[in-house]
Structure formats: C-alpha cells, structure tokens
Design a protein around this motif. Structure first.
Motif, PDB file in Angstrom:
ATOM      1  N   ILE A   1       0.836  -1.202   0.000  1.00  0.00           N
ATOM      2  CA  ILE A   1       0.000   0.000   0.000  1.00  0.00           C
ATOM      3  C   ILE A   1       0.871   1.252   0.000  1.00  0.00           C
ATOM      4  CG2 ILE A   1      -1.659   1.334   1.363  1.00  0.00           C
ATOM      5  CD1 ILE A   1      -2.861  -1.315   2.277  1.00  0.00           C
ATOM      6  N   SER A   2       1.967   1.213   0.763  1.00  0.00           N
ATOM      7  CA  SER A   2       2.893   2.351   0.784  1.00  0.00           C
ATOM      8  C   SER A   2       3.451   2.611  -0.611  1.00  0.00           C
ATOM      9  CB  SER A   2       4.037   2.080   1.767  1.00  0.00           C
ATOM     10  OG  SER A   2       3.560   1.891   3.074  1.00  0.00           O
ATOM     11  N   GLY A   3       3.851   1.530  -1.290  1.00  0.00           N
ATOM     12  CA  GLY A   3       4.371   1.668  -2.649  1.00  0.00           C
ATOM     13  C   GLY A   3       3.323   2.157  -3.615  1.00  0.00           C
TER      14      GLY A   3
ATOM     15  N   GLY B   1       8.277   7.921 -15.533  1.00  0.00           N
ATOM     16  CA  GLY B   1       9.333   6.940 -15.755  1.00  0.00           C
ATOM     17  C   GLY B   1       9.759   6.188 -14.508  1.00  0.00           C
ATOM     18  N   LEU B   2       9.398   6.696 -13.322  1.00  0.00           N
ATOM     19  CA  LEU B   2       9.809   6.052 -12.076  1.00  0.00           C
ATOM     20  C   LEU B   2       8.726   5.158 -11.480  1.00  0.00           C
ATOM     21  CD1 LEU B   2      11.689   9.002 -10.310  1.00  0.00           C
ATOM     22  CD2 LEU B   2      12.696   7.006 -11.419  1.00  0.00           C
ATOM     23  N   ILE B   3       7.567   5.140 -12.095  1.00  0.00           N
ATOM     24  CA  ILE B   3       6.459   4.368 -11.537  1.00  0.00           C
ATOM     25  C   ILE B   3       6.745   2.865 -11.583  1.00  0.00           C
ATOM     26  CG2 ILE B   3       4.041   3.728 -11.842  1.00  0.00           C
ATOM     27  CD1 ILE B   3       3.517   6.599 -12.734  1.00  0.00           C
ATOM     28  N   ALA B   4       7.239   2.369 -12.704  1.00  0.00           N
ATOM     29  CA  ALA B   4       7.544   0.937 -12.822  1.00  0.00           C
ATOM     30  C   ALA B   4       8.614   0.499 -11.815  1.00  0.00           C
ATOM     31  CB  ALA B   4       7.964   0.593 -14.246  1.00  0.00           C
TER      32      ALA B   4
ATOM     33  N   THR C   1      14.394 -10.769  -6.063  1.00  0.00           N
ATOM     34  CA  THR C   1      14.525 -10.608  -7.519  1.00  0.00           C
ATOM     35  C   THR C   1      13.813  -9.343  -7.987  1.00  0.00           C
ATOM     36  OG1 THR C   1      14.593 -13.015  -7.798  1.00  0.00           O
ATOM     37  CG2 THR C   1      14.119 -11.702  -9.754  1.00  0.00           C
ATOM     38  N   MET C   2      12.608  -9.109  -7.462  1.00  0.00           N
ATOM     39  CA  MET C   2      11.845  -7.914  -7.826  1.00  0.00           C
ATOM     40  C   MET C   2      12.582  -6.638  -7.419  1.00  0.00           C
ATOM     41  SD  MET C   2       8.966  -8.658  -9.333  1.00  0.00           S
ATOM     42  CE  MET C   2       7.687  -9.908  -9.483  1.00  0.00           C
ATOM     43  N   ILE C   3      13.163  -6.645  -6.230  1.00  0.00           N
ATOM     44  CA  ILE C   3      13.901  -5.468  -5.751  1.00  0.00           C
ATOM     45  C   ILE C   3      15.083  -5.167  -6.657  1.00  0.00           C
ATOM     46  CG2 ILE C   3      15.320  -4.566  -3.874  1.00  0.00           C
ATOM     47  CD1 ILE C   3      13.522  -6.159  -1.937  1.00  0.00           C
ATOM     48  N   VAL C   4      15.837  -6.210  -7.004  1.00  0.00           N
ATOM     49  CA  VAL C   4      17.001  -6.028  -7.882  1.00  0.00           C
ATOM     50  C   VAL C   4      16.559  -5.488  -9.248  1.00  0.00           C
ATOM     51  CG1 VAL C   4      18.833  -7.228  -9.140  1.00  0.00           C
ATOM     52  CG2 VAL C   4      18.404  -7.764  -6.729  1.00  0.00           C
ATOM     53  N   LEU C   5      15.505  -6.054  -9.813  1.00  0.00           N
ATOM     54  CA  LEU C   5      14.994  -5.579 -11.102  1.00  0.00           C
ATOM     55  C   LEU C   5      14.561  -4.119 -11.020  1.00  0.00           C
ATOM     56  CD1 LEU C   5      12.845  -8.540 -12.489  1.00  0.00           C
ATOM     57  CD2 LEU C   5      14.832  -7.497 -13.593  1.00  0.00           C
ATOM     58  N   GLY C   6      13.876  -3.776  -9.926  1.00  0.00           N
ATOM     59  CA  GLY C   6      13.429  -2.393  -9.747  1.00  0.00           C
ATOM     60  C   GLY C   6      14.589  -1.425  -9.663  1.00  0.00           C
ATOM     61  N   LEU C   7      15.633  -1.804  -8.933  1.00  0.00           N
ATOM     62  CA  LEU C   7      16.805  -0.933  -8.804  1.00  0.00           C
ATOM     63  C   LEU C   7      17.528  -0.775 -10.147  1.00  0.00           C
ATOM     64  CD1 LEU C   7      18.203  -2.204  -5.379  1.00  0.00           C
ATOM     65  CD2 LEU C   7      17.071  -0.015  -5.838  1.00  0.00           C
ATOM     66  N   ILE C   8      17.652  -1.874 -10.867  1.00  0.00           N
ATOM     67  CA  ILE C   8      18.292  -1.799 -12.191  1.00  0.00           C
ATOM     68  C   ILE C   8      17.487  -0.911 -13.128  1.00  0.00           C
ATOM     69  CG2 ILE C   8      18.901  -3.130 -14.264  1.00  0.00           C
ATOM     70  CD1 ILE C   8      19.521  -5.499 -12.437  1.00  0.00           C
ATOM     71  N   SER C   9      16.164  -1.028 -13.069  1.00  0.00           N
ATOM     72  CA  SER C   9      15.316  -0.267 -13.988  1.00  0.00           C
ATOM     73  C   SER C   9      15.382   1.239 -13.734  1.00  0.00           C
ATOM     74  CB  SER C   9      13.860  -0.737 -13.898  1.00  0.00           C
ATOM     75  OG  SER C   9      13.297  -0.437 -12.638  1.00  0.00           O
ATOM     76  N   THR C  10      15.814   1.651 -12.543  1.00  0.00           N
ATOM     77  CA  THR C  10      15.957   3.095 -12.285  1.00  0.00           C
ATOM     78  C   THR C  10      17.067   3.709 -13.131  1.00  0.00           C
ATOM     79  OG1 THR C  10      17.453   2.679 -10.411  1.00  0.00           O
ATOM     80  CG2 THR C  10      15.098   2.908  -9.920  1.00  0.00           C
TER      81      THR C  10
ATOM     82  N   PHE D   1      10.916  -3.910 -17.901  1.00  0.00           N
ATOM     83  CA  PHE D   1      11.280  -4.514 -16.617  1.00  0.00           C
ATOM     84  C   PHE D   1      10.035  -4.977 -15.857  1.00  0.00           C
ATOM     85  CE2 PHE D   1      15.133  -2.089 -17.498  1.00  0.00           C
ATOM     86  CZ  PHE D   1      16.118  -2.977 -17.101  1.00  0.00           C
ATOM     87  N   TRP D   2       8.953  -4.223 -16.002  1.00  0.00           N
ATOM     88  CA  TRP D   2       7.692  -4.585 -15.352  1.00  0.00           C
ATOM     89  C   TRP D   2       7.208  -5.936 -15.875  1.00  0.00           C
ATOM     90  CZ3 TRP D   2       2.396  -5.385 -15.701  1.00  0.00           C
ATOM     91  CH2 TRP D   2       1.626  -5.024 -14.585  1.00  0.00           C
TER      92      TRP D   2
END
Length: 211
Positions: free
Chosen positions: A123-125, A139-142, A170-179, A188-189
C-alpha cells in the motif's frame, strides 16, 4: 530406539509449530496465472503507449499533450487494476482449494499476519506510485512498483513459504536496475511481474502443489 522416537517427536512438534505460524496454502498455479495476466497487461499497455506517443522520451520527460496523456493514463490504470484484481481473485480461489485439500483454514491467524505484513509495503508503494503519477514522474512508476512489491514479498515471507523471499529479492534487484534505464520501465515490469511470477509459480507448483 528411544533416541529415534525422541527425534521424531521433536520433528513433528516443529512441523506443527511451523504450520501454525505460517500460511502454507499459497498456490503455485496462481503465481503462473498472475504472470500471464501481467504479460497480457504489459502487451496492451505497450500498444497504448506506442499509439499515444512518438518515442519513449516523450513519456519520460513529460512533454506530452495533456488530453492524450490523460486518456492514456486512464487506460493504463484500468489495465493495471484489472491485472491486480484478476491476480487477487485467482490467488484466493486457488489457495482456498489448496487449503481444503490440506485440511486447513484459508482465513486464520497465520493468513491474517501474512496479509498485514504484505499489505504495509504494498500500500505504501501504491500511494508513492500515485504521488509520482500526480507529479508527472512517469518513468519512475515501474521501478517503484517493482521495489515495493519486492519488499512486500520479503516482509511476508516470514509468515508463509520461504521461497517467496527469493521472488521479492529478484523484484527489488529488477526495480533498482530499472531506475538506471528510465523509459524502459514497462520492459522490466513485464520481466518482473510477468516472467518472474511464471517462473516462481512453476517452481512452487512443482515443489509443493504436486505433493
């Protein structure tokens, strides 16, 4: 013989305590279906973006026609909402079926803890993503949704099958890379919510559901 019986009793007690503190009826098949829902949603979203904007830089930098942007955002929001709702319904139905087979209750103390611990980061996210949307940081939403979903999985893994933690990481790593690749968030989504969910669901199905 006494030692073996003692060790067996300890193992049974440990197993009972583990079942009482963790929700073990998560369905691997629901993860697979959620991944397919996400891939279909990403495909539809990509078509909307291609139809609305000439290049990825337009949507990233905010140089968009206000009317076309508003219509596209509404369509993308509807797609995301449908994917989430379908995934939740599928998860509840299949997990309920699995719980009945295991002779467990779907809604008990362990599942309540799981929902609470999963919902707080999620919910926070979601609220953070809405704030980014409001401010025009499209661009930062994904990346944000991937990172916070990953945090939700890691947080909830303490109250369900431990394998959920690896999906979260895995999701966290993908999210950080996508930034670092703003403008390719949908790609990435699709990998995270689509392919990773399918892979995770398949492993969970093979490991737990087929027993």
């Amino acid at each position: 013989m006494e030692n073996e019986k003692y060790l067996q009793d300890i193992a049974e007690i440990k197993n009972m305590m583990n079942k009482s503190s963790r929700f073990l009826s998560l369905s691997g098949l629901s993860g697979i279906l959620a991944g397919f829902y996400a891939l279909i949603g990403a495909f539809l979203a990509n078509n909307i973006i291609k139809y609305t904007y000439d290049s990825r830089y337009v949507i990233v930098r905010g140089k968009m026609n206000s009317e076309s942007t508003e219509n596209a955002i509404k369509q993308l929001f509807i797609i995301a909402a449908v994917v989430v709702i379908l995934s939740i319904i599928t998860g509840i139905v299949l997990s309920s079926t699995k719980a009945k087979k295991l002779g467990e209750n779907l809604w008990d103390v362990s599942s309540k803890r799981l929902v609470v611990q999963f919902s707080i980061p999620l919910i926070s996210g979601g609220l953070f993503a809405l704030a980014l949307l409001y401010q025009g940081y499209y661009g930062l939403i994904a990346p944000v949704t991937l990172i916070f979903y990953g945090l939700a999985c890691v947080n909830a893994s303490k109250y369900t099958l431990g394998d959920v933690k690896y999906l979260g990481l895995t999701m966290i790593v993908l999210g950080l890379i996508s930034t670092f690749f703003v403008g390719y968030g949908l790609f990435f989504w699709a990998i995270g919510f689509g392919l990773c969910h399918i892979g995770y669901g398949y492993v969970m199905y093979r490991k737990y559901d087929r027993k």
